[in-house]
Design a protein around this motif. Sequence first.
Motif, PDB file in Angstrom:
ATOM      1  N   SER A 165       0.832  -1.204   0.000  1.00 20.67           N
ATOM      2  CA  SER A 165       0.000   0.000   0.000  1.00 20.67           C
ATOM      3  C   SER A 165       0.866   1.253   0.000  1.00 20.67           C
ATOM      4  O   SER A 165       0.610   2.212  -0.730  1.00 20.67           O
ATOM      5  N   MET A 166       1.923   1.244   0.813  1.00 21.38           N
ATOM      6  CA  MET A 166       2.746   2.449   0.878  1.00 21.38           C
ATOM      7  C   MET A 166       3.525   2.667  -0.416  1.00 21.38           C
ATOM      8  O   MET A 166       3.636   3.799  -0.899  1.00 21.38           O
ATOM      9  N   ASN A 167       4.068   1.573  -1.000  1.00 19.86           N
ATOM     10  CA  ASN A 167       4.872   1.751  -2.203  1.00 19.86           C
ATOM     11  C   ASN A 167       4.037   2.187  -3.380  1.00 19.86           C
ATOM     12  O   ASN A 167       4.460   3.017  -4.187  1.00 19.86           O
ATOM     13  N   MET A 168       2.791   1.641  -3.478  1.00 18.84           N
ATOM     14  CA  MET A 168       1.921   2.091  -4.555  1.00 18.84           C
ATOM     15  C   MET A 168       1.539   3.545  -4.338  1.00 18.84           C
ATOM     16  O   MET A 168       1.422   4.311  -5.302  1.00 18.84           O
ATOM     17  N   ALA A 169       1.345   3.933  -3.072  1.00 18.43           N
ATOM     18  CA  ALA A 169       0.995   5.327  -2.787  1.00 18.43           C
ATOM     19  C   ALA A 169       2.133   6.264  -3.154  1.00 18.43           C
ATOM     20  O   ALA A 169       1.912   7.435  -3.451  1.00 18.43           O
ATOM     21  N   LEU A 170       3.372   5.772  -3.141  1.00 22.13           N
ATOM     22  CA  LEU A 170       4.489   6.609  -3.571  1.00 22.13           C
ATOM     23  C   LEU A 170       4.644   6.595  -5.078  1.00 22.13           C
ATOM     24  O   LEU A 170       4.887   7.616  -5.710  1.00 22.13           O
ATOM     25  N   ALA A 171       4.503   5.385  -5.679  1.00 20.15           N
ATOM     26  CA  ALA A 171       4.832   5.257  -7.100  1.00 20.15           C
ATOM     27  C   ALA A 171       3.756   5.860  -7.979  1.00 20.15           C
ATOM     28  O   ALA A 171       4.055   6.592  -8.921  1.00 20.15           O
ATOM     29  N   PHE A 172       2.487   5.548  -7.692  1.00 18.32           N
ATOM     30  CA  PHE A 172       1.429   5.920  -8.616  1.00 18.32           C
ATOM     31  C   PHE A 172       1.286   7.425  -8.806  1.00 18.32           C
ATOM     32  O   PHE A 172       1.272   7.888  -9.960  1.00 18.32           O
ATOM     33  N   PRO A 173       1.202   8.244  -7.756  1.00 17.66           N
ATOM     34  CA  PRO A 173       1.046   9.682  -7.998  1.00 17.66           C
ATOM     35  C   PRO A 173       2.239  10.306  -8.701  1.00 17.66           C
ATOM     36  O   PRO A 173       2.072  11.172  -9.564  1.00 17.66           O
ATOM     37  N   LEU A 174       3.453   9.856  -8.364  1.00 16.25           N
ATOM     38  CA  LEU A 174       4.627  10.454  -8.998  1.00 16.25           C
ATOM     39  C   LEU A 174       4.691  10.090 -10.473  1.00 16.25           C
ATOM     40  O   LEU A 174       4.991  10.936 -11.322  1.00 16.25           O
ATOM     41  N   TRP A 175       4.390   8.834 -10.801  1.00 17.82           N
ATOM     42  CA  TRP A 175       4.381   8.439 -12.208  1.00 17.82           C
ATOM     43  C   TRP A 175       3.329   9.204 -12.975  1.00 17.82           C
ATOM     44  O   TRP A 175       3.543   9.691 -14.092  1.00 17.82           O
ATOM     45  N   LEU A 176       2.120   9.320 -12.329  1.00 23.59           N
ATOM     46  CA  LEU A 176       1.033  10.038 -12.985  1.00 23.59           C
ATOM     47  C   LEU A 176       1.409  11.493 -13.208  1.00 23.59           C
ATOM     48  O   LEU A 176       1.052  12.100 -14.228  1.00 23.59           O
TER      49      LEU A 176
END
Lengths: 84, 227
Positions: free
Chosen positions: B100-111
């Motif tokens: 959950s934490m890693n997706m919360a970091l990766a997804f917004p930055l990639w987007l």
Amino acid sequence: GPLSERRLVDVRLGELPAWLATCNLSPQGLLGGVRKAWSSYYDKYINVKRGGPAGISMLLAGYCLLSYGWNYQHISKISFLVSV
Amino acid sequence: MNLSFFDQFTSPCLLGIPLILLSMLFPTLLLPTPDNRWVTNRLSTLQLWFLHLITKQLMSPLNKKGHKWALILTSLMTMLLTINLLGLLPYTFTPTTQLSMNMALAFPLWLATLITGLRNQPSISLGHLLPEGTPTPLIPALIMIETTSLLIRPLALGVRLTANLTAGHLLIQLISTATTALLPIMPTVSILTSLILLLLTILEVAVAMIQAYVFVLLLSLYLQENI
């Protein structure tokens, strides 16, 4: 000096309840107390001219102990020598 | 009660306060803000040297507009590095093992990188979907493949970090269980296993640092394409 102005290390054990009554227990007061404690630790062990690994290591050891305490209830239920 | 090997990844609570909160706030203590002095203490000097190193390394391929991302990329790198390394201490909790934490970091930055590219230079960003020199019949298939690879990037970023750290911690726990279980039975094999454990711990320290670096490097690469 008067009780309310002494630091915690100078307060005697018998005077502890009286000292607790004088200190500021609101959130801002507690936060100020935490900040003062941290800055006195930082200035004594880390922010020195020729510091070594000791200051940070004490911090990390304290972190390990704190994590142990946080996990204790979970860890105490392990039974060793039982096959999975 | 018997503990399964995945129990080390549950977020323990004490009096309703989860340990993940403490684990994520603790690195702030280890990275003090340097005062405005010419010669700071050794910790601040080391920290400043390291921050200069990673900022130079990350920002050199980016153009001037990309330098606006310097703060977020360097702070992300520092946070991931400290969190990963702190997780190798005994009894500590590693927040980056939680998907959950890693997706919360990766997804917004990639987007953010994607939207920056599509908004400011849409044809160049869409042009990345087709490599140069592809034969004409292959173009539709290749565009679909490149779009899939684009959309899977946040998932890959998050899962890569989670899987690497989780696998490492799990291996350490398994091998140390084997070592302690073998100790009364076959001490020599137990010593061999403890040697493997030592090598594995060194590997885990390296993996912790490399994974943090790879995460931020890939984000800066995605940024380079789009800015």
